[in-house]
Design a protein around this motif. Sequence first.
Motif, short mmCIF file in Angstrom:
data_model
loop_
_atom_site.label_atom_id
_atom_site.label_comp_id
_atom_site.label_asym_id
_atom_site.label_seq_id
_atom_site.Cartn_x
_atom_site.Cartn_y
_atom_site.Cartn_z
N ALA A 246 1.08 -1.94 0.15
CA ALA A 246 -0.10 0.02 0.08
C ALA A 246 1.36 1.15 0.07
O ALA A 246 1.72 1.00 0.75
CB ALA A 246 -1.15 0.34 1.33
N GLN A 247 1.03 2.12 -0.91
CA GLN A 247 0.48 3.39 -0.38
C GLN A 247 0.44 4.20 0.46
O GLN A 247 -0.92 4.58 0.72
CB GLN A 247 1.13 4.68 -1.86
N LYS A 248 0.99 5.23 1.84
CA LYS A 248 0.71 5.42 2.68
C LYS A 248 0.20 7.31 2.67
O LYS A 248 1.36 7.31 2.47
CB LYS A 248 0.97 4.83 4.06
N ASN A 249 -0.52 7.54 2.10
CA ASN A 249 -1.08 8.76 1.74
C ASN A 249 -0.28 9.57 0.48
O ASN A 249 0.44 8.45 -0.15
CB ASN A 249 -0.08 10.18 3.09
N THR A 250 0.15 10.85 1.33
CA THR A 250 1.68 11.61 0.06
C THR A 250 1.27 11.54 -1.78
O THR A 250 1.20 10.71 -2.14
CB THR A 250 2.81 11.09 0.22
N THR A 251 0.61 12.44 -1.77
CA THR A 251 0.19 12.75 -2.54
C THR A 251 1.51 12.47 -3.90
O THR A 251 1.40 12.73 -5.67
CB THR A 251 -1.31 13.76 -3.10
N ASP A 252 1.97 13.45 -3.33
CA ASP A 252 3.50 14.05 -4.11
C ASP A 252 3.94 12.41 -5.41
O ASP A 252 4.42 13.19 -6.00
CB ASP A 252 4.87 14.56 -2.96
N LEU A 253 3.79 11.38 -4.72
CA LEU A 253 4.30 10.04 -4.97
C LEU A 253 3.24 9.62 -5.93
O LEU A 253 3.49 8.63 -6.46
CB LEU A 253 4.52 9.00 -4.46
N LEU A 254 1.57 10.16 -6.21
CA LEU A 254 1.25 9.35 -6.67
C LEU A 254 1.24 8.86 -8.27
O LEU A 254 0.74 8.56 -8.79
CB LEU A 254 -0.04 10.15 -6.83
N PRO A 255 1.83 10.46 -8.88
CA PRO A 255 2.28 10.14 -10.23
C PRO A 255 3.21 9.08 -10.98
O PRO A 255 3.36 8.66 -11.43
CB PRO A 255 2.77 11.27 -10.94
N GLN A 256 3.76 8.65 -9.74
CA GLN A 256 4.62 7.56 -9.48
C GLN A 256 4.26 5.69 -9.20
O GLN A 256 5.38 5.40 -9.29
CB GLN A 256 6.67 7.90 -9.06
N HIS A 257 2.99 6.22 -8.13
CA HIS A 257 3.22 4.70 -7.49
C HIS A 257 2.91 3.10 -8.80
O HIS A 257 3.18 2.73 -7.83
CB HIS A 257 0.82 5.16 -7.52
N GLY A 258 2.49 3.94 -10.16
CA GLY A 258 2.64 2.82 -10.79
C GLY A 258 4.17 2.09 -11.02
O GLY A 258 4.41 0.58 -11.50
N ARG A 259 5.33 2.98 -11.02
CA ARG A 259 6.92 2.31 -11.83
C ARG A 259 7.31 2.07 -10.22
O ARG A 259 7.90 1.19 -10.20
CB ARG A 259 7.57 3.80 -11.85
N ILE A 260 7.13 3.05 -9.03
CA ILE A 260 6.94 1.99 -7.87
C ILE A 260 6.64 0.71 -6.92
O ILE A 260 7.57 0.16 -7.09
CB ILE A 260 6.95 3.54 -6.58
N GLY A 261 5.05 0.80 -7.77
CA GLY A 261 4.72 -1.02 -7.39
C GLY A 261 4.17 -0.93 -6.58
O GLY A 261 3.03 -2.00 -6.45
#
Length: 271
Positions: free
Chosen positions: A187-202
């Motif tokens: 899960a991503q916990k909070n942090t809209t700054d990293l939403l554009p990268q969520h797919g690349r992060i995994g």
Amino acid sequence: MTAADHSASRLLRTGRHLRALPAASPPAGASSAVPAPPYALRPTARRPHRSAAPPAGVRAVSRDRTAKPAPGRYNVCYVNAFQAQPDDGSWEDDHPELLLRDEHGDPVIDEDWDEPLLDISTSAKRAALMEIVGPWIDGCAKAGYDAVEPDNLDSYERSDGKLTAGHAAAFARLLARRAHQRQLAIAQKNTTDLLPQHGRIGFDFAVVEECTRYKECTDFAAAYANRVFVIEYRKQDFTAACRAWGKKLSLTLRDREVRPAGAKGSLRRYC
């Protein structure tokens, strides 16, 4: 999404460290345009269910990694992956080089929680941290959890400029790889700054605090095709969230101290 319970004693962070970013309207077809994670989930790794109407009762639980998962539920394992626990002196004793330091050599502290920040600033230090945090994720899998929730993804915002969002994304990619190797969703916990990268992060889904208050629910819902667990602490925000998102997202109202059920002041509502 099904209703979720967040029951670890310090699972939820009552102080928001995020910038309040304006919510953007999701583009047409946003749900189908979400990029696939770079580390494909193995067949035995389960994302939380997405449904049009959450069924009555709690079906998903998020607990500290030291606790046992709840039988018959979708279990999310909480890991404090980017900061040290305030009472954990082993970092200073055994791994002082992995704590972020200021110009005087003192640990950089999250003042709200008295938690030292971990130093994720170089690939070498991130690799060394994975030697410690990685086995925690392994332990979640061994205990029978379905997913892992690494907290303090936004620690760079409290680092006095010593860490960046890029450092956080790089470490999160290592965490996602480890989770997927162990057949765990992440899960991503909070942090809209990293939403554009969520797919690349995994990242596979999101756990978000107070997205109604900070006008972030639309962004998270679009990015994760409604696979989002929302926790609100104010009744007016919860009421508004249920009205806007009750048929799409899992919504929980909790007291800020996250008191156990039955304790004075404990608050749990779902929609």
